[in-house]
Design a protein around this motif. Structure first.
Motif, PDB file in Angstrom:
ATOM      1  N   GLN A  14       0.706  -1.069   0.035  1.00 16.29           N
ATOM      2  CA  GLN A  14       0.056   0.121   0.135  1.00 16.29           C
ATOM      3  C   GLN A  14       0.706   1.222  -0.135  1.00 16.29           C
ATOM      4  N   ASN A  15       2.056   1.076   0.275  1.00 16.73           N
ATOM      5  CA  ASN A  15       2.898   2.472   0.500  1.00 16.73           C
ATOM      6  C   ASN A  15       2.319   3.363   1.269  1.00 16.73           C
ATOM      7  N   ALA A  16       1.484   3.045   2.504  1.00 17.62           N
ATOM      8  CA  ALA A  16       0.808   3.862   3.271  1.00 17.62           C
ATOM      9  C   ALA A  16       1.452   3.725   5.022  1.00 17.62           C
ATOM     10  N   GLY A  17       2.453   2.959   5.153  1.00 18.90           N
ATOM     11  CA  GLY A  17       2.772   2.793   6.380  1.00 18.90           C
ATOM     12  C   GLY A  17       4.302   2.485   6.525  1.00 18.90           C
ATOM     13  N   ARG A  18       4.834   1.454   6.445  1.00 15.52           N
ATOM     14  CA  ARG A  18       6.120   0.644   6.679  1.00 15.52           C
ATOM     15  C   ARG A  18       6.986   1.530   5.613  1.00 15.52           C
ATOM     16  N   SER A  19       6.858   1.405   4.532  1.00 16.74           N
ATOM     17  CA  SER A  19       7.782   1.909   3.564  1.00 16.74           C
ATOM     18  C   SER A  19       7.774   3.633   3.518  1.00 16.74           C
ATOM     19  N   GLN A  20       6.620   4.134   4.039  1.00 16.57           N
ATOM     20  CA  GLN A  20       6.700   5.546   4.239  1.00 16.57           C
ATOM     21  C   GLN A  20       7.542   6.080   5.462  1.00 16.57           C
ATOM     22  N   GLY A  42       7.277   3.335  -2.806  1.00 19.64           N
ATOM     23  CA  GLY A  42       6.308   3.316  -3.619  1.00 19.64           C
ATOM     24  C   GLY A  42       5.403   1.743  -3.295  1.00 19.64           C
ATOM     25  N   GLY A  43       4.292   1.408  -3.757  1.00 18.60           N
ATOM     26  CA  GLY A  43       3.779   0.281  -3.486  1.00 18.60           C
ATOM     27  C   GLY A  43       3.312  -0.306  -4.776  1.00 18.60           C
ATOM     28  N   THR A  44       2.980  -1.676  -4.687  1.00 19.37           N
ATOM     29  CA  THR A  44       2.375  -2.471  -5.615  1.00 19.37           C
ATOM     30  C   THR A  44       0.948  -2.375  -5.833  1.00 19.37           C
ATOM     31  N   HIS A  45       0.353  -1.805  -4.675  1.00 15.88           N
ATOM     32  CA  HIS A  45      -1.234  -1.514  -4.812  1.00 15.88           C
ATOM     33  C   HIS A  45      -1.357  -0.415  -3.852  1.00 15.88           C
ATOM     34  N   THR A  69       1.697  11.083  -0.239  1.00 14.18           N
ATOM     35  CA  THR A  69       0.664  10.458  -0.899  1.00 14.18           C
ATOM     36  C   THR A  69       1.258   9.075  -1.493  1.00 14.18           C
ATOM     37  N   PRO A  70       0.613   7.906  -0.953  1.00 15.70           N
ATOM     38  CA  PRO A  70       1.360   6.656  -1.559  1.00 15.70           C
ATOM     39  C   PRO A  70       1.310   6.679  -3.157  1.00 15.70           C
ATOM     40  N   ARG A  71       2.067   6.124  -3.517  1.00 16.28           N
ATOM     41  CA  ARG A  71       2.253   5.841  -5.135  1.00 16.28           C
ATOM     42  C   ARG A  71       2.752   4.542  -5.604  1.00 16.28           C
ATOM     43  N   GLU A  72       2.247   4.142  -6.869  1.00 15.67           N
ATOM     44  CA  GLU A  72       2.551   3.013  -7.437  1.00 15.67           C
ATOM     45  C   GLU A  72       4.109   3.151  -7.678  1.00 15.67           C
ATOM     46  N   ILE A  73       4.830   2.121  -7.730  1.00 18.14           N
ATOM     47  CA  ILE A  73       6.377   2.301  -8.181  1.00 18.14           C
ATOM     48  C   ILE A  73       6.808   1.084  -9.344  1.00 18.14           C
ATOM     49  N   TYR A  83      19.574  -1.014  -4.237  1.00 20.64           N
ATOM     50  CA  TYR A  83      19.141  -1.671  -3.155  1.00 20.64           C
ATOM     51  C   TYR A  83      17.545  -1.415  -3.145  1.00 20.64           C
ATOM     52  N   VAL A  84      16.961  -2.442  -2.829  1.00 17.78           N
ATOM     53  CA  VAL A  84      15.273  -2.303  -2.620  1.00 17.78           C
ATOM     54  C   VAL A  84      14.866  -3.200  -1.456  1.00 17.78           C
ATOM     55  N   ALA A  85      14.351  -2.516  -0.421  1.00 18.62           N
ATOM     56  CA  ALA A  85      13.887  -3.071   0.813  1.00 18.62           C
ATOM     57  C   ALA A  85      12.272  -3.384   0.799  1.00 18.62           C
ATOM     58  N   THR A  86      12.139  -4.490   0.952  1.00 17.79           N
ATOM     59  CA  THR A  86      10.560  -4.839   0.880  1.00 17.79           C
ATOM     60  C   THR A  86      10.186  -4.720   2.474  1.00 17.79           C
ATOM     61  N   MET A  87       9.089  -4.608   2.725  1.00 19.78           N
ATOM     62  CA  MET A  87       8.521  -4.595   4.040  1.00 19.78           C
ATOM     63  C   MET A  87       7.977  -6.146   4.431  1.00 19.78           C
ATOM     64  N   GLY A  88       7.906  -6.981   3.981  1.00 19.91           N
ATOM     65  CA  GLY A  88       7.334  -8.165   4.113  1.00 19.91           C
ATOM     66  C   GLY A  88       6.039  -8.541   3.705  1.00 19.91           C
ATOM     67  N   CYS A  89       5.488  -7.862   2.817  1.00 23.02           N
ATOM     68  CA  CYS A  89       4.167  -7.686   2.169  1.00 23.02           C
ATOM     69  C   CYS A  89       4.042  -7.779   0.869  1.00 23.02           C
ATOM     70  N   SER A  90       5.296  -7.453   0.507  1.00 26.00           N
ATOM     71  CA  SER A  90       5.244  -7.104  -1.076  1.00 26.00           C
ATOM     72  C   SER A  90       4.977  -8.204  -2.177  1.00 26.00           C
TER      73      SER A  90
END
Length: 146
Positions: A14-20, A42-45, A69-73, A83-90
């Motif tokens: 969602q790019n609305a919590g952890r990644s922000q 960004g987020g996948t959705h 504002t969350p965005r799609e990446i 480097y790309v860090a995913t938050m465990g939900c991607s």
């Protein structure tokens, strides 16, 4: 001849919590260290807005996420990163890529709908991981140039 800046992305669904939160801490860390690194998120959705509880706990750290504002990446943007860090939900899948992207899955709990104490714990874990990532990258760069 200068080397290109390090590029880091922080991604979740969602790019609305952890990644922000990770992005905000990375921006602060970049400034503290005087680095010229590119930070993306960004987020996948992506969601429509950053989670209220995330805004609240980051405000406690002196960081205002209320205007973000969350965005799609897109995948091509991620493939341009070092480097790309995913938050465990991607749902991110860069396996088809023949690239040198270093992908990390941090496997963090989702703060959405959690009580503030739990969100604070997630926030603190993210801050620790961001600082450790910066330390690791700087050490690797120092080793590579010596």
């Amino acid at each position: 001849m200068s080397t290109p800046p390090v590029r880091i992305a922080f991604v979740c669904v969602q790019n609305a919590g952890r990644s922000q939160m990770a992005t905000a801490f990375a921006e602060r860390e970049r400034e503290r260290r005087g680095l010229d690194w590119e930070i993306r998120t960004g987020g996948t959705h992506p969601a429509e807005h950053v989670h209220e509880e995330v805004i609240a706990v980051m405000r406690e750290e002196g960081i205002d996420l209320s205007a973000r504002t969350p965005r799609e990446i897109p995948t091509d943007e991620l493939l341009s990163c070092d480097y790309v860090a995913t938050m465990g939900c991607s749902t991110l899948d860069l396996s088809e890529a023949e690239s040198a992207v270093d992908v990390r899955d941090w496997a963090l709990s989702d703060p959405d709908g959690r009580d503030l104490d739990r969100v604070r714990a997630i926030r603190d874990e993210i801050e620790t991981r961001v600082t450790a990532l910066f330390d690791e990258i700087e050490a690797d760069l120092e080793t590579a140039t010596s």
